[in-house]
Design a protein around this motif. Structure first.
Motif, PDB file in Angstrom:
ATOM      1  N   UNK A  45       0.602  -1.125  -0.027  1.00 59.21           N
ATOM      2  CA  UNK A  45      -0.004   0.099  -0.049  1.00 59.21           C
ATOM      3  C   UNK A  45       0.925   1.335  -0.101  1.00 59.21           C
ATOM      4  N   UNK A  46       1.846   1.189   0.541  1.00 63.25           N
ATOM      5  CA  UNK A  46       2.880   2.311   0.656  1.00 63.25           C
ATOM      6  C   UNK A  46       3.178   2.782  -0.773  1.00 63.25           C
ATOM      7  N   UNK A  47       3.261   1.759  -1.845  1.00 60.51           N
ATOM      8  CA  UNK A  47       3.778   2.093  -3.107  1.00 60.51           C
ATOM      9  C   UNK A  47       3.000   2.974  -3.913  1.00 60.51           C
ATOM     10  N   UNK A  48       1.610   3.003  -3.144  1.00 65.43           N
ATOM     11  CA  UNK A  48       0.302   4.011  -3.719  1.00 65.43           C
ATOM     12  C   UNK A  48       0.137   5.193  -2.985  1.00 65.43           C
ATOM     13  N   UNK A  49       0.894   5.407  -2.087  1.00 63.74           N
ATOM     14  CA  UNK A  49       0.814   6.770  -1.205  1.00 63.74           C
ATOM     15  C   UNK A  49       1.613   7.734  -1.863  1.00 63.74           C
ATOM     16  N   UNK A  50       1.126   9.121  -2.358  1.00 63.12           N
ATOM     17  CA  UNK A  50       1.754  10.048  -2.882  1.00 63.12           C
ATOM     18  C   UNK A  50       2.193  11.128  -1.605  1.00 63.12           C
ATOM     19  N   UNK A  51       3.248  11.053  -1.050  1.00 62.72           N
ATOM     20  CA  UNK A  51       3.311  11.982  -0.146  1.00 62.72           C
ATOM     21  C   UNK A  51       4.538  12.960  -0.039  1.00 62.72           C
ATOM     22  N   UNK A  52       4.297  13.966   0.280  1.00 57.52           N
ATOM     23  CA  UNK A  52       5.333  15.312   0.001  1.00 57.52           C
ATOM     24  C   UNK A  52       5.150  16.365   0.829  1.00 57.52           C
ATOM     25  N   UNK A  53       5.683  17.384   0.365  1.00 55.17           N
ATOM     26  CA  UNK A  53       5.553  18.712   1.169  1.00 55.17           C
ATOM     27  C   UNK A  53       5.939  19.924   0.475  1.00 55.17           C
ATOM     28  N   UNK A  54       5.528  21.150   0.794  1.00 60.01           N
ATOM     29  CA  UNK A  54       5.846  22.477   0.406  1.00 60.01           C
ATOM     30  C   UNK A  54       6.753  22.990   1.278  1.00 60.01           C
ATOM     31  N   UNK A  77      -1.206  23.951  -2.021  1.00 59.13           N
ATOM     32  CA  UNK A  77      -1.504  22.679  -2.127  1.00 59.13           C
ATOM     33  C   UNK A  77      -3.063  22.308  -2.398  1.00 59.13           C
ATOM     34  N   UNK A  78      -3.830  23.181  -1.558  1.00 59.08           N
ATOM     35  CA  UNK A  78      -5.158  23.151  -2.020  1.00 59.08           C
ATOM     36  C   UNK A  78      -5.762  23.666  -3.143  1.00 59.08           C
ATOM     37  N   UNK A  79      -5.089  24.905  -3.665  1.00 57.31           N
ATOM     38  CA  UNK A  79      -5.666  25.683  -4.844  1.00 57.31           C
ATOM     39  C   UNK A  79      -4.989  25.058  -6.156  1.00 57.31           C
ATOM     40  N   UNK A  80      -3.796  24.569  -6.014  1.00 62.13           N
ATOM     41  CA  UNK A  80      -3.084  24.358  -7.403  1.00 62.13           C
ATOM     42  C   UNK A  80      -2.755  22.836  -7.420  1.00 62.13           C
ATOM     43  N   UNK A  81      -2.054  22.013  -6.546  1.00 59.87           N
ATOM     44  CA  UNK A  81      -1.826  20.917  -6.639  1.00 59.87           C
ATOM     45  C   UNK A  81      -2.997  19.792  -6.681  1.00 59.87           C
ATOM     46  N   UNK A  82      -3.983  20.152  -5.732  1.00 59.75           N
ATOM     47  CA  UNK A  82      -4.963  19.017  -5.781  1.00 59.75           C
ATOM     48  C   UNK A  82      -5.924  19.036  -7.075  1.00 59.75           C
ATOM     49  N   UNK A  83      -6.088  20.255  -7.410  1.00 59.85           N
ATOM     50  CA  UNK A  83      -6.787  20.345  -8.795  1.00 59.85           C
ATOM     51  C   UNK A  83      -6.019  19.765 -10.003  1.00 59.85           C
ATOM     52  N   UNK A  84      -4.801  19.817  -9.986  1.00 59.36           N
ATOM     53  CA  UNK A  84      -3.767  19.579 -10.997  1.00 59.36           C
ATOM     54  C   UNK A  84      -3.807  17.816 -11.070  1.00 59.36           C
ATOM     55  N   UNK A  85      -3.810  17.378  -9.571  1.00 58.72           N
ATOM     56  CA  UNK A  85      -3.919  16.002  -9.557  1.00 58.72           C
ATOM     57  C   UNK A  85      -5.415  15.275  -9.565  1.00 58.72           C
ATOM     58  N   UNK A  86      -6.498  16.211  -9.889  1.00 60.35           N
ATOM     59  CA  UNK A  86      -7.730  15.682  -9.709  1.00 60.35           C
ATOM     60  C   UNK A  86      -8.087  15.051  -8.587  1.00 60.35           C
ATOM     61  N   UNK A  87      -7.660  15.337  -7.554  1.00 61.53           N
ATOM     62  CA  UNK A  87      -8.043  14.467  -6.340  1.00 61.53           C
ATOM     63  C   UNK A  87      -9.517  14.697  -6.160  1.00 61.53           C
ATOM     64  N   UNK A  88     -10.377  13.415  -5.329  1.00 56.84           N
ATOM     65  CA  UNK A  88     -11.573  13.280  -5.201  1.00 56.84           C
ATOM     66  C   UNK A  88     -11.933  13.929  -3.595  1.00 56.84           C
ATOM     67  N   UNK A  89     -11.336  15.071  -3.330  1.00 57.44           N
ATOM     68  CA  UNK A  89     -11.664  15.781  -2.028  1.00 57.44           C
ATOM     69  C   UNK A  89     -10.237  15.902  -1.474  1.00 57.44           C
ATOM     70  N   UNK A  90      -9.998  16.988  -0.747  1.00 57.95           N
ATOM     71  CA  UNK A  90      -9.056  17.424   0.102  1.00 57.95           C
ATOM     72  C   UNK A  90      -9.296  17.615   1.493  1.00 57.95           C
ATOM     73  N   UNK A  91      -8.837  17.141   2.707  1.00 56.21           N
ATOM     74  CA  UNK A  91      -9.047  17.207   3.855  1.00 56.21           C
ATOM     75  C   UNK A  91      -7.818  17.842   4.675  1.00 56.21           C
TER      76      UNK A  91
END
Length: 316
Positions: free
Chosen positions: A139-148, A214-228
């Motif tokens: 499962x760790x291979x499917x987690x995209x984790x990072x930071x600004x 992260x919420x205004x640029x990265x999340x839309x670019x990645x087309x995430x299905x919700x940001x919490x």
């Protein structure tokens, strides 16, 4: 329905998920309370914290978890202090238990918190403790984790070029860093982070930096299905080498998708402890899976040694 265990931890009884349920879910533990994410639904059991402040309390708490759940999987980031990991190993040694899996993972803290949440979701399904523990690496291979970050001068967990180090001294510079599954470092506004090719839900943890990008640029670019938005784990500053950080983690969140992913992998039996596993290593005893040639050998050898008394498990 919830009951109170011997350790005082409130534990929700599992309810069916996709028609399959484990009567007593394997306990999932993390090393600090800020790595415990809120449950996604009523079916997700809570996580527990281990070790506790004292060795005696840790031993008593772990013993109660084993008595109640049968097996315990403890997740901790590899950046965790030596004192914490020593206490975990001391607890397992004192209890002389082979039902405690200690899994150190090179995930950023928020990514590890997300992984713990996924294992909590899967713990109520029909997976054995061995499969659940060994699925952590999958499962760790499917987690995209990072930071600004404002600076990468002290970042030593992701490759950083000399040019990026030099740009860290520019007052207005900001960097977007992807630690897993494939390390990447870009200058914000000049390059883009490579995102997942599947549907994800993003967790965002603002620290001394706001999470607007992260919420205004990265999340839309990645087309995430919700940001919490969630609190930043205390361990994040040490992992990223700076307190001026806003962390993120995106991953699978639908338990039916997680179930299909894990159940699609071939299962084997650990040659040392006998638990089921997926992948190449047992999550509980850490024994590697023998190469295919040695796994096929017993089939040919049984007839040749049928008259020899079998050794007890673990004697070889």
């Amino acid at each position: 329905m919830a009951t109170q265990g011997r350790s005082g931890t409130v534990v929700d009884h599992p309810v069916p998920v996709n028609g399959v349920v484990c009567s007593v879910p394997t306990a999932i533990a993390v090393t600090s309370s800020d790595l415990v994410l809120p449950p996604l639904d009523r079916q997700t059991p809570p996580a527990v914290v281990q070790p506790l402040e004292s060795l005696e309390g840790s031993i008593a708490g772990m013993y109660a978890l084993i008595e109640q759940h049968g097996y315990v999987i403890v997740l901790y980031p590899t950046s965790t202090s030596d004192a914490v990991t020593r206490r975990l190993h001391a607890v397992r040694s004192v209890l002389e238990s082979d039902r405690i899996a200690l899994l150190g993972l090179d995930l950023p803290p928020l990514g590890l918190a997300l992984l713990a949440q996924q294992l909590r979701q899967l713990s109520v399904c029909d997976f054995s403790p061995g499969v659940l523990a060994s699925s952590a690496r999958l499962l760790a291979h499917y987690i995209y984790s990072g930071a600004l970050l404002n600076s990468v001068a002290k970042l030593d967990r992701v490759p950083v070029s000399l040019t990026s180090h030099a740009k860290s001294w520019v007052p207005s510079a900001q960097f977007a860093v992807l630690a897993t599954p494939r390390p990447q470092l870009v200058r914000v506004g000049q390059e883009e982070l490579t995102g997942p090719e599947f549907g994800t839900r993003m967790l965002v943890a603002p620290g001394q930096l706001p999470a607007d990008w992260l919420t205004g640029t990265l999340a839309p670019a990645w087309r995430v299905q919700g940001a919490v938005t969630v609190p930043l784990p205390a361990e994040s500053a040490r992992w990223w080498g700076t307190g001026k950080v806003a962390e993120f983690a995106a991953g699978l969140y639908d338990v039916s998708v997680l179930y299909q992913l894990v159940s699609s992998v071939r299962r084997d039996e650990c040659h040392w402890c006998g638990l089921e596993l997926i992948g190449d290593r047992c999550g509980f005893c850490a024994a590697p899976l023998p190469p295919p040639s040695s796994r096929e050998l017993p089939k040919a050898a049984v007839r040749a040694v049928s008259s020899v008394r079998a050794l007890p498990r673990g004697a070889m």
